[in-house]
Design a protein around this motif. Structure first.
Motif, PDB file in Angstrom:
ATOM      1  N   LEU A   1     103.999  88.352  49.504  1.00 50.24           N
ATOM      2  CA  LEU A   1     103.784  88.935  48.172  1.00 50.24           C
ATOM      3  C   LEU A   1     102.646  88.203  47.473  1.00 50.24           C
ATOM      4  CD1 LEU A   1     106.329  90.152  45.599  1.00 50.24           C
ATOM      5  CD2 LEU A   1     104.709  88.408  44.866  1.00 50.24           C
ATOM      6  N   MET A   2     101.758  88.968  46.827  1.00 49.09           N
ATOM      7  CA  MET A   2     100.650  88.352  46.078  1.00 49.09           C
ATOM      8  C   MET A   2     100.573  88.937  44.677  1.00 49.09           C
ATOM      9  SD  MET A   2      97.418  88.463  48.663  1.00 49.09           S
ATOM     10  CE  MET A   2      97.586  88.529  50.428  1.00 49.09           C
ATOM     11  N   ASP A   3     100.234  88.078  43.722  1.00 51.82           N
ATOM     12  CA  ASP A   3     100.046  88.549  42.350  1.00 51.82           C
ATOM     13  C   ASP A   3      98.908  87.760  41.718  1.00 51.82           C
ATOM     14  OD1 ASP A   3     100.343  89.053  39.483  1.00 51.82           O
ATOM     15  OD2 ASP A   3     102.310  89.887  39.983  1.00 51.82           O
ATOM     16  N   GLU A   4      97.979  88.455  41.066  1.00 52.14           N
ATOM     17  CA  GLU A   4      96.834  87.777  40.428  1.00 52.14           C
ATOM     18  C   GLU A   4      97.289  86.939  39.229  1.00 52.14           C
ATOM     19  OE1 GLU A   4      92.606  89.673  40.747  1.00 52.14           O
ATOM     20  OE2 GLU A   4      93.988  91.242  40.141  1.00 52.14           O
ATOM     21  N   GLY A   5      98.410  87.330  38.633  1.00 54.43           N
ATOM     22  CA  GLY A   5      98.937  86.571  37.499  1.00 54.43           C
ATOM     23  C   GLY A   5      99.996  85.590  37.974  1.00 54.43           C
ATOM     24  N   SER A   6     100.728  84.994  37.026  1.00 62.74           N
ATOM     25  CA  SER A   6     101.807  84.098  37.444  1.00 62.74           C
ATOM     26  C   SER A   6     103.131  84.853  37.378  1.00 62.74           C
ATOM     27  CB  SER A   6     101.845  82.828  36.592  1.00 62.74           C
ATOM     28  OG  SER A   6     101.772  83.167  35.231  1.00 62.74           O
ATOM     29  N   LEU A   7     104.009  84.550  38.306  1.00 62.63           N
ATOM     30  CA  LEU A   7     105.295  85.236  38.396  1.00 62.63           C
ATOM     31  C   LEU A   7     106.266  84.727  37.332  1.00 62.63           C
ATOM     32  CD1 LEU A   7     105.824  85.080  42.279  1.00 62.63           C
ATOM     33  CD2 LEU A   7     104.961  87.009  40.965  1.00 62.63           C
ATOM     34  N   LYS A   8     107.158  85.623  36.907  1.00 60.30           N
ATOM     35  CA  LYS A   8     108.234  85.180  36.010  1.00 60.30           C
ATOM     36  C   LYS A   8     109.139  84.246  36.804  1.00 60.30           C
ATOM     37  CE  LYS A   8     108.636  89.172  32.928  1.00 60.30           C
ATOM     38  NZ  LYS A   8     109.413  90.378  32.651  1.00 60.30           N
ATOM     39  N   GLU A   9     109.698  83.277  36.114  1.00 56.41           N
ATOM     40  CA  GLU A   9     110.491  82.256  36.802  1.00 56.41           C
ATOM     41  C   GLU A   9     111.644  82.855  37.620  1.00 56.41           C
ATOM     42  OE1 GLU A   9     112.762  78.034  35.914  1.00 56.41           O
ATOM     43  OE2 GLU A   9     111.849  79.119  34.246  1.00 56.41           O
ATOM     44  N   GLY A  10     112.333  83.833  37.028  1.00 51.37           N
ATOM     45  CA  GLY A  10     113.467  84.462  37.716  1.00 51.37           C
ATOM     46  C   GLY A  10     113.036  85.116  39.018  1.00 51.37           C
ATOM     47  N   TYR A  11     111.890  85.795  38.975  1.00 49.16           N
ATOM     48  CA  TYR A  11     111.372  86.468  40.176  1.00 49.16           C
ATOM     49  C   TYR A  11     110.955  85.441  41.231  1.00 49.16           C
ATOM     50  CZ  TYR A  11     111.172  90.935  37.590  1.00 49.16           C
ATOM     51  OH  TYR A  11     111.476  92.084  36.893  1.00 49.16           O
ATOM     52  N   ARG A  12     110.297  84.379  40.763  1.00 49.25           N
ATOM     53  CA  ARG A  12     109.854  83.334  41.691  1.00 49.25           C
ATOM     54  C   ARG A  12     111.062  82.737  42.421  1.00 49.25           C
ATOM     55  NH1 ARG A  12     107.731  79.955  38.192  1.00 49.25           N
ATOM     56  NH2 ARG A  12     105.688  80.943  38.065  1.00 49.25           N
ATOM     57  N   ASN A  13     112.127  82.473  41.655  1.00 47.65           N
ATOM     58  CA  ASN A  13     113.346  81.903  42.247  1.00 47.65           C
ATOM     59  C   ASN A  13     113.960  82.826  43.296  1.00 47.65           C
ATOM     60  OD1 ASN A  13     112.978  79.760  40.558  1.00 47.65           O
ATOM     61  ND2 ASN A  13     114.525  80.384  39.059  1.00 47.65           N
ATOM     62  N   GLU A  14     113.922  84.132  43.027  1.00 49.04           N
ATOM     63  CA  GLU A  14     114.476  85.099  43.997  1.00 49.04           C
ATOM     64  C   GLU A  14     113.716  85.048  45.322  1.00 49.04           C
ATOM     65  OE1 GLU A  14     116.114  89.122  42.772  1.00 49.04           O
ATOM     66  OE2 GLU A  14     114.860  88.672  41.041  1.00 49.04           O
ATOM     67  N   LEU A  15     112.390  84.942  45.227  1.00 48.78           N
ATOM     68  CA  LEU A  15     111.562  84.891  46.442  1.00 48.78           C
ATOM     69  C   LEU A  15     111.828  83.609  47.231  1.00 48.78           C
ATOM     70  CD1 LEU A  15     108.166  86.210  45.000  1.00 48.78           C
ATOM     71  CD2 LEU A  15     109.749  87.470  46.472  1.00 48.78           C
ATOM     72  N   VAL A  16     111.904  82.489  46.514  1.00 48.16           N
ATOM     73  CA  VAL A  16     112.170  81.197  47.172  1.00 48.16           C
ATOM     74  C   VAL A  16     113.523  81.245  47.881  1.00 48.16           C
ATOM     75  CG1 VAL A  16     112.615  78.735  46.748  1.00 48.16           C
ATOM     76  CG2 VAL A  16     110.705  79.868  45.586  1.00 48.16           C
ATOM     77  N   LYS A  17     114.525  81.746  47.167  1.00 45.24           N
ATOM     78  CA  LYS A  17     115.884  81.822  47.709  1.00 45.24           C
ATOM     79  C   LYS A  17     115.941  82.694  48.969  1.00 45.24           C
ATOM     80  CE  LYS A  17     120.534  83.088  46.221  1.00 45.24           C
ATOM     81  NZ  LYS A  17     121.275  83.850  45.211  1.00 45.24           N
ATOM     82  N   ALA A  18     115.146  83.776  48.960  1.00 41.12           N
ATOM     83  CA  ALA A  18     115.153  84.694  50.107  1.00 41.12           C
ATOM     84  C   ALA A  18     114.224  84.233  51.233  1.00 41.12           C
ATOM     85  CB  ALA A  18     114.755  86.089  49.651  1.00 41.12           C
ATOM     86  N   GLY A  19     113.488  83.139  50.983  1.00 43.86           N
ATOM     87  CA  GLY A  19     112.559  82.633  52.001  1.00 43.86           C
ATOM     88  C   GLY A  19     111.364  83.550  52.209  1.00 43.86           C
ATOM     89  N   ILE A  20     110.892  84.160  51.122  1.00 46.87           N
ATOM     90  CA  ILE A  20     109.746  85.077  51.207  1.00 46.87           C
ATOM     91  C   ILE A  20     108.487  84.350  50.738  1.00 46.87           C
ATOM     92  CG2 ILE A  20     108.740  87.211  50.271  1.00 46.87           C
ATOM     93  CD1 ILE A  20     111.693  88.228  49.997  1.00 46.87           C
ATOM     94  N   GLU A  21     107.444  84.399  51.562  1.00 42.05           N
ATOM     95  CA  GLU A  21     106.189  83.737  51.207  1.00 42.05           C
ATOM     96  C   GLU A  21     105.494  84.497  50.072  1.00 42.05           C
ATOM     97  OE1 GLU A  21     101.921  82.346  53.146  1.00 42.05           O
ATOM     98  OE2 GLU A  21     103.284  83.572  54.361  1.00 42.05           O
ATOM     99  N   PHE A  22     104.925  83.761  49.110  1.00 41.98           N
ATOM    100  CA  PHE A  22     104.193  84.417  48.026  1.00 41.98           C
ATOM    101  C   PHE A  22     103.005  83.568  47.591  1.00 41.98           C
ATOM    102  CE2 PHE A  22     107.478  81.827  46.043  1.00 41.98           C
ATOM    103  CZ  PHE A  22     106.821  81.210  44.971  1.00 41.98           C
ATOM    104  N   ILE A  23     102.017  84.282  47.023  1.00 41.16           N
ATOM    105  CA  ILE A  23     100.832  83.622  46.465  1.00 41.16           C
ATOM    106  C   ILE A  23     100.701  84.144  45.037  1.00 41.16           C
ATOM    107  CG2 ILE A  23      98.303  83.463  46.575  1.00 41.16           C
ATOM    108  CD1 ILE A  23      98.573  84.099  49.628  1.00 41.16           C
ATOM    109  N   GLU A  24     100.560  83.229  44.063  1.00 43.25           N
ATOM    110  CA  GLU A  24     100.369  83.708  42.690  1.00 43.25           C
ATOM    111  C   GLU A  24      99.065  83.179  42.113  1.00 43.25           C
ATOM    112  OE1 GLU A  24     103.406  82.402  39.863  1.00 43.25           O
ATOM    113  OE2 GLU A  24     103.985  80.770  41.198  1.00 43.25           O
ATOM    114  N   LYS A  25      98.601  83.828  41.061  1.00 47.91           N
ATOM    115  CA  LYS A  25      97.361  83.491  40.342  1.00 47.91           C
ATOM    116  C   LYS A  25      96.100  83.720  41.163  1.00 47.91           C
ATOM    117  CE  LYS A  25      99.754  80.083  37.491  1.00 47.91           C
ATOM    118  NZ  LYS A  25     100.048  78.681  37.371  1.00 47.91           N
ATOM    119  N   GLU A  26      96.242  84.330  42.313  1.00 48.13           N
ATOM    120  CA  GLU A  26      95.041  84.690  43.100  1.00 48.13           C
ATOM    121  C   GLU A  26      95.447  85.674  44.206  1.00 48.13           C
ATOM    122  OE1 GLU A  26      93.396  81.790  45.782  1.00 48.13           O
ATOM    123  OE2 GLU A  26      95.238  80.632  45.813  1.00 48.13           O
ATOM    124  N   ILE A  27      94.453  86.292  44.805  1.00 47.93           N
ATOM    125  CA  ILE A  27      94.688  87.189  45.939  1.00 47.93           C
ATOM    126  C   ILE A  27      93.935  86.621  47.140  1.00 47.93           C
ATOM    127  CG2 ILE A  27      94.311  89.533  46.847  1.00 47.93           C
ATOM    128  CD1 ILE A  27      96.369  89.489  44.560  1.00 47.93           C
TER     129      ILE A  27
END
Length: 445
Positions: free
Chosen positions: A30-56
């Motif tokens: 998952l990628m987002d040019e902005g910063s993720l909301k904390e709740g969403y970020r926690n869900e991704l970490v918990k599920a073991g999903i790789e993500f990049i924020e503040k850039e593509i």
């Protein structure tokens, strides 16, 4: 099946898509040019999903087999342009959800106005009938996430044109098209026909086993249907003519017929008031009847339904002045409907981010029902110019200021109506934030 899936955008739909893709063994990023909301970020970490924020990461984006794009990202976005140029398939979260829904069935609702109300009423009906169902889509809970975490037999989905733009196989068993008026034209090259085509995508993949509920009194819809064929069973709703199948209102009595079942009900028994809500209620009753919900359950649902927050929501009466929160009115037509249902003199709070609005559409209503307009936005020039010779117009730049100025203008027996006809993101996070700040300001009067 595509294995390497990139999710572009980390809002509600993006997180939902990521969770479903992970559950179905895709290689997800998952990628987002902005910063993720904390709740969403926690869900991704918990599920073991790789993500990049503040850039593509352009290289990894263009290595994707397929991309799920957030409905908020327009075609003119640089990354979308690059994906199109590279011929990488771009889909919406509802398309991904559809592919993994199993035997579940879908009632999907779209339209320029009334989507949330109608979707919520149909869901309320399904709950009354004790069906296994969930409320998903544009109304707040990700369709994909629901499938990943708590699948149901039925999904009642509010679908926006932005979500429909990137479907391929998505096919609702029952599609509801309430109305089409000029909205979001900034996303459709300022061409109304592009927006119309987008709305009709809801029926694009339907077959003769499916149902299409539509507003027969909406000329935009009927003109399109004259030129284009739809494969599903048509169920029109009308206030102007009697229909054999579908629903109509005559002499304040609603008549519904889908199969052999018939149902009548007085409009005075509807919990939702106002002419536009009679269309919404008819559409919901036809949908309920189509899925074989018993007449008594449909009737009960229509009588007990409570209207939504931020949609013609009564806030308070302060010293004889009534305050109504219709912050969800983000286009001119919505505001027209709100004014049409008013029976007292109105002080109207208008304004926000203009999406190419033509305020002429509400001019007659303003002349008939509005005693003053309070503008609430960063740039109120267009509204001021349009109405300054018709009614008193005041400019403000916050909810507190708008409420205070409206209260000063209002007298006993008036209504202060927040029905902005514009998007909210000049002064607010979204229409909910705008409505909440309005209510807070009213309570502090």
């Amino acid at each position: 099946m595509y294995k390497k899936l990139v999710i572009l955008g980390g809002g509600e739909s993006g997180i939902g898509a990521a969770l479903l893709a992970k559950a179905k063994a895709y290689d997800v990023l998952l990628m987002d040019e902005g910063s993720l909301k904390e709740g969403y970020r926690n869900e991704l970490v918990k599920a073991g999903i790789e993500f990049i924020e503040k850039e593509i990461d352009e290289k990894r984006l263009l290595e994707a087999d397929e991309v799920v794009k957030s409905p908020g990202i327009p075609e003119k976005n640089q990354w979308v342009k690059k994906l199109r140029a590279a011929r990488i398939p771009v889909i919406s979260e509802i398309e991904l959800a559809y592919r993994h829904k199993g035997d579940s069935r879908i009632i999907a609702i779209t339209g320029s106005n009334g989507k949330s109300t109608t979707t919520s009423l149909i869901y309320h009906m399904c709950k009354q009938a004790e069906m296994s169902c969930a409320l998903v889509g544009n109304i707040g809970y990700s369709f994909a996430k629901q499938i990943a975490e708590d699948p149901k037999e039925w999904y009642v989905a509010e679908i926006s044109s932005f979500q429909l733009d990137d479907i391929q196989t998505f096919r609702p068993d029952i599609a509801v098209l309430l109305n089409i008026t000029e909205d979001h034209l900034d996303r459709y090259d300022y061409k109304f026909e592009n927006y119309i085509s987008s709305k009709f995508r809801i029926a694009m993949n339907q077959t003769s086993n499916d149902y299409f509920i539509y507003n027969l009194d909406d000329e935009v819809i009927t003109d399109y249907l004259r030129e284009n064929s739809i494969q599903s069973n048509k169920l029109p709703i009308s206030m102007k003519q009697e229909v054999v199948k579908g629903a109509f209102i005559k002499d304040d009595e609603m008549h519904v017929q889908t199969g052999s079942e018939q149902m009548e009900m007085s409009v005075y028994d509807f919990a939702l008031k106002g002419k536009h809500n009679q269309f919404n209620t008819m559409a919901a009753c036809v949908a309920g009847s189509t899925v074989d919900i018993r007449k008594d359950k449909i009737r009960e649902a229509v009588q007990t339904f409570e209207s939504l927050e931020h949609r013609m929501e009564p806030v308070a009466t302060v010293r004889g002045v009534e305050f109504i929160n219709d912050s969800k009115a983000t286009n001119v037509n919505s505001t027209w409907f709100a004014l049409e249902s008013m029976t007292k003199p109105v002080v109207l709070i208008l304004g926000g981010v203009d999406k190419g609005n033509d305020y002429s559409a509400i001019m007659e209503m303003v002349q008939e029902k509005v005693k003053a307009i309070v503008c609430m936005g960063v740039d109120n020039t267009k509204i001021v110019e349009k109405f300054k010779d018709v009614v008193k117009v005041v400019s403000t730049s916050s909810a507190i200021e708008a409420v205070n100025d409206a209260f000063k203008v209002a007298t006993v027996g008036d209504v202060v109506l927040l029905s902005p006809a514009c998007a909210s993101f000049d002064l607010f996070k979204n229409y909910e934030d705008r409505g909440t700040q309005f209510k807070e300001a009213v309570r502090n009067l």
